[in-house]
Design an enzyme around this catalytic site. Structure first.
Site, PDB file in Angstrom:
ATOM      1  CB  THR A  81      -7.388  -5.047   1.841  1.00 51.46           C
ATOM      2  OG1 THR A  81      -6.492  -4.734   2.911  1.00 51.46           O
ATOM      3  CG2 THR A  81      -7.230  -4.043   0.717  1.00 51.46           C
ATOM      4  CG  ASP A 114      -2.029   0.978   1.161  1.00 52.24           C
ATOM      5  OD1 ASP A 114      -2.468   1.277   0.033  1.00 52.24           O
ATOM      6  OD2 ASP A 114      -2.482   1.458   2.213  1.00 52.24           O
ATOM      7  NE  ARG A 160      -8.125   6.220   9.446  1.00 49.12           N
ATOM      8  CZ  ARG A 160      -7.388   6.078   8.351  1.00 49.12           C
ATOM      9  NH1 ARG A 160      -6.109   5.711   8.439  1.00 49.12           N
ATOM     10  NH2 ARG A 160      -7.916   6.273   7.161  1.00 49.12           N
ATOM     11  CD  GLU A 219      -7.623  12.368   4.060  1.00 50.70           C
ATOM     12  OE1 GLU A 219      -7.127  13.183   3.269  1.00 50.70           O
ATOM     13  OE2 GLU A 219      -7.826  11.166   3.760  1.00 50.70           O
ATOM     14  CE  LYS A 228      -3.641   1.796   7.181  1.00 48.45           C
ATOM     15  NZ  LYS A 228      -4.367   2.672   6.252  1.00 48.45           N
ATOM     16  CD  GLU A 278      -6.269   4.512   4.556  1.00 46.51           C
ATOM     17  OE1 GLU A 278      -5.524   3.761   3.891  1.00 46.51           O
ATOM     18  OE2 GLU A 278      -5.854   5.322   5.386  1.00 46.51           O
ATOM     19  CG  HIS A 280      -4.290  10.455   2.473  1.00 49.11           C
ATOM     20  ND1 HIS A 280      -5.300  10.299   3.397  1.00 49.11           N
ATOM     21  CD2 HIS A 280      -3.377   9.493   2.769  1.00 49.11           C
ATOM     22  CE1 HIS A 280      -5.025   9.280   4.207  1.00 49.11           C
ATOM     23  NE2 HIS A 280      -3.858   8.775   3.840  1.00 49.11           N
ATOM     24  CG  ASP A 324      -5.747  -0.347   3.208  1.00 51.14           C
ATOM     25  OD1 ASP A 324      -5.760  -1.568   3.398  1.00 51.14           O
ATOM     26  OD2 ASP A 324      -4.861   0.405   3.669  1.00 51.14           O
ATOM     27  CD  GLU A 367      -5.533   2.735  -0.219  1.00 54.05           C
ATOM     28  OE1 GLU A 367      -4.712   2.083  -0.910  1.00 54.05           O
ATOM     29  OE2 GLU A 367      -5.388   2.952   0.988  1.00 54.05           O
ATOM     30  CD  GLN A 393      -3.223   3.738  10.645  1.00 63.88           C
ATOM     31  OE1 GLN A 393      -4.435   3.654  10.411  1.00 63.88           O
ATOM     32  NE2 GLN A 393      -2.397   4.384   9.839  1.00 63.88           N
ATOM     33  CE1 TYR A 401       1.495   6.658  14.368  1.00 63.50           C
ATOM     34  CE2 TYR A 401       2.819   6.549  12.385  1.00 63.50           C
ATOM     35  CZ  TYR A 401       2.245   7.288  13.397  1.00 63.50           C
ATOM     36  OH  TYR A 401       2.425   8.635  13.424  1.00 63.50           O
TER      37      TYR A 401
END
Lengths: 406, 406
Positions: free
Chosen positions: B252, B120, B232, B355, B248, B194, B127, B228, B196, B235, B239
């Protein structure tokens, strides 16, 4: 004499019986590859022997990959191991088995299973603290705040996992020293090793359903030594914020021999005392010992440069499996997950050149000169053993790789 | 009437012909799955049709997976597409083809290829800047120093890539608010999407040998929409320092339909102007346009919440491929790499709830209430199209997923 001429005390005697995949002498076609079991300095063609003996396990063994055996699950693993042990120890089988034994030197060894996903952890506190001190010297704590609460890990590239004795091409990539205005491109000048142990998943699991700590031995078939080659300069420039990528993805070497967990019963040890209370899904304080007492040796061009002890790893393989699946991520047959660099508390026990030379500051003095990081032509060999029954060692298959210019 | 009753201007007309894998009506066995090509609201059994017409391409199409076609390479891809176009447009073929057309509503769609490695990227500047401002509000620059020099990426979990319409189980895991003394465990409370685009590798490459920018179309077969899913809260705690992992890896989702690049010739556009000089292996300033003008729509429970434009992505898929392999990492047939969240400059063009709601501060107002992050039962649908020949749209296959309680 012990059975089948294996010398007494041989670390690859009938108490060990690691699995691999080999091409018999003169064979080159991938379809002719077969499951082999190492016995001393010979390889037993396990599928051929099973068919000759009319064994019900021929259907698991007569394949060019370990995957069918891996997928069969724990009861089958134990049954097959019991059968193999009988074949190589009971004199009545000797005549039937003999045609299926090949000298190790006459065969070609292959990647023993199809790697599904590859995950790399970061489970040695000594390694994590060394790395923290080297890269974040101003941090109040050399460990990140999450380190004692969860086994940190990330996905690596499954498609570049190679078997021992595959040459490793020095990777090129971007690097940037802090003082430079822009990155430069070229072959890595800080190519490193990471001495690790890899765990091989057999039994898959369902997406959406975590695998509990106590189910580790139902899912994991065995382990092997693993060298997670690392380009430190590429890694340093790329890894914030999404983690290591090209600094690791060019190659990961694994042994040709997967040691079944059943051969390592005498090596089980308690992990280090936990300094932080663990969430229930990771709490192994009431469980059987989750560590393994594996003694690893790292040699550079034949000279031993480190002897990392696996027994001191803070996070166990069972905890890593429970963590990796607690979000519902499924397991597939052939998933490979590695411990992260194995480093002990002593200088002579560090599993990477980064740590051994403190990021190049204190180069190793070798017979052929100083070494901060790997040079073209260097050969790195990981070997190891574990305590076995009656004081006999259980040998782990070697992982060897030679660096060639990119 | 256009050929085979597809309405004029249908985004899945004979100018499109995306590939998938389906089970015909009444079939349940995996071995009975077959390669299908979408035509309007029908699926053509491509392998069956090829055999009936005595086509030399039957050997690439009569399989339960796209992998044999993917592995065949660019010349074969073009030849097969030309043949398929003739079958569905030349009236003389209509009678022979008709028995192999199934209503889309009567078939079951499957993951169309065996995912090898999944990577990814993080290629939208909008973004990356939004995420930087949300998570690192005190940083001098919302982009990390490397962002304009290389397409940042990381490996994800290939084994949990699922086809559209697969339910997604809400993941559990550790989370820790900055003020908390220790992490807590439970179902994610900040589950996100997400939006994508995923690129599917066909032709493999050799380990140790980079794939040049200009070889993109020799290796990449096509693209699809991809969600994806991201937790949050999990993560954020996990991370640092090795990147996203359990936040994640639970799922997917990809479309059931892979659009071949050959169908997207009219959608090629130049990427945004580069603000930094690029190293030669990433410098596409002299190349043909590397961007794709894909218009994505994100719907939550049927309500459109965002329309991210793919044309504004800073890094192109060709640059991502060149970067991913510049260290010598090999490609395998079935490798999947995704763009990272597609976000445009406008609020209405952001490809994640993170976002869109600015990390929950500004919840969306939906007919069924406010939404900061996803609730159980929510259905997220990505759809999209690209400009095609003569003003006709090229439809992209939908990606739909419903959240179910963990």
């Amino acid at each position: 004499m012990p059975p089948f001429d294996v010398p007494e005390g041989d670390p690859f005697g009938p108490h060990n019986l690691p699995y691999g995949v080999f091409s018999p002498p003169g064979s080159t076609r991938p379809a002719e590859r077969r499951v082999g079991v190492r016995l001393g300095d010979h390889v037993l063609d396990a599928g051929g022997a099973a068919m000759a003996l009319g064994s019900p396990y021929a259907s698991l063994l007569a394949h060019p990959s370990l995957n069918p055996l891996l997928a069969a699950g724990r009861t089958a693993w134990s049954d097959v191991r019991r059968a193999l042990t009988a074949w190589v120890t009971v004199p009545a089988h000797q005549e039937a088995i003999a045609p299926f034994l090949h000298p190790l030197s006459s065969v070609t060894l292959h990647l023993p299973f199809e790697v599904a996903d590859y995950v790399d952890f970061y489970a040695s506190e000594h390694h994590a603290r060394n790395v923290g001190q080297i890269f974040r010297p101003d941090a109040a704590d050399s460990l990140t705040p999450n380190w004692k609460h969860l086994p940190i890990g990330y996905h690596g590239r499954a498609g570049t996992v190679v078997v021992s004795d595959t040459d490793v091409v020095r990777p090129s990539g971007q690097r940037k020293a802090p003082a430079d205005a822009a990155p430069v491109f070229g072959p890595s000048v800080r190519l490193d090793i990471e001495a690790e142990v890899g765990f091989v998943v057999g039994l898959p699991s369902r997406q959406g359903t975590p695998v509990a700590l106590g189910d580790f031995r139902d899912h994991v078939f065995g382990l092997c030594l693993l060298n997670d080659w690392s380009a430190r300069d590429i890694q340093a420039w790329e890894y914030v914020p999404l983690g290591p990528f090209l600094g690791k993805s060019f190659a990961t070497s694994v042994s040709a021999w997967i040691t079944p967990l059943d051969a390592l019963e005498d090596a089980r040890v308690a992990p280090p005392e936990r300094t932080h209370e663990l969430l229930p899904y990771l709490d192994d304080s009431q469980d059987e010992p989750g560590g393994y007492d594996l003694r690893i040796s790292v040699a550079l061009n034949g000279q031993v440069i480190s002897e990392p002890p696996f027994s001191g790893m803070y996070w166990t393989a069972a905890q890593q499996l429970a963590h990796m699946t607690v979000n519902g991520a499924s397991l597939r047959t052939g998933d490979l997950y590695a411990s992260g660099t194995v480093s002990g508390p002593e200088l002579s026990q560090r599993g990477s050149l980064l740590e051994l030379t403190w990021n190049g500051r204190d180069p190793l003095e070798l017979p052929d000169g100083k070494r901060a990081f790997l040079e073209d032509g260097d050969v790195v060999t990981l070997s190891g053993w574990a305590p076995g029954p009656d004081g006999v060692r259980v040998g782990l298959g070697e992982v060897r790789g030679r660096i060639v210019g990119g």
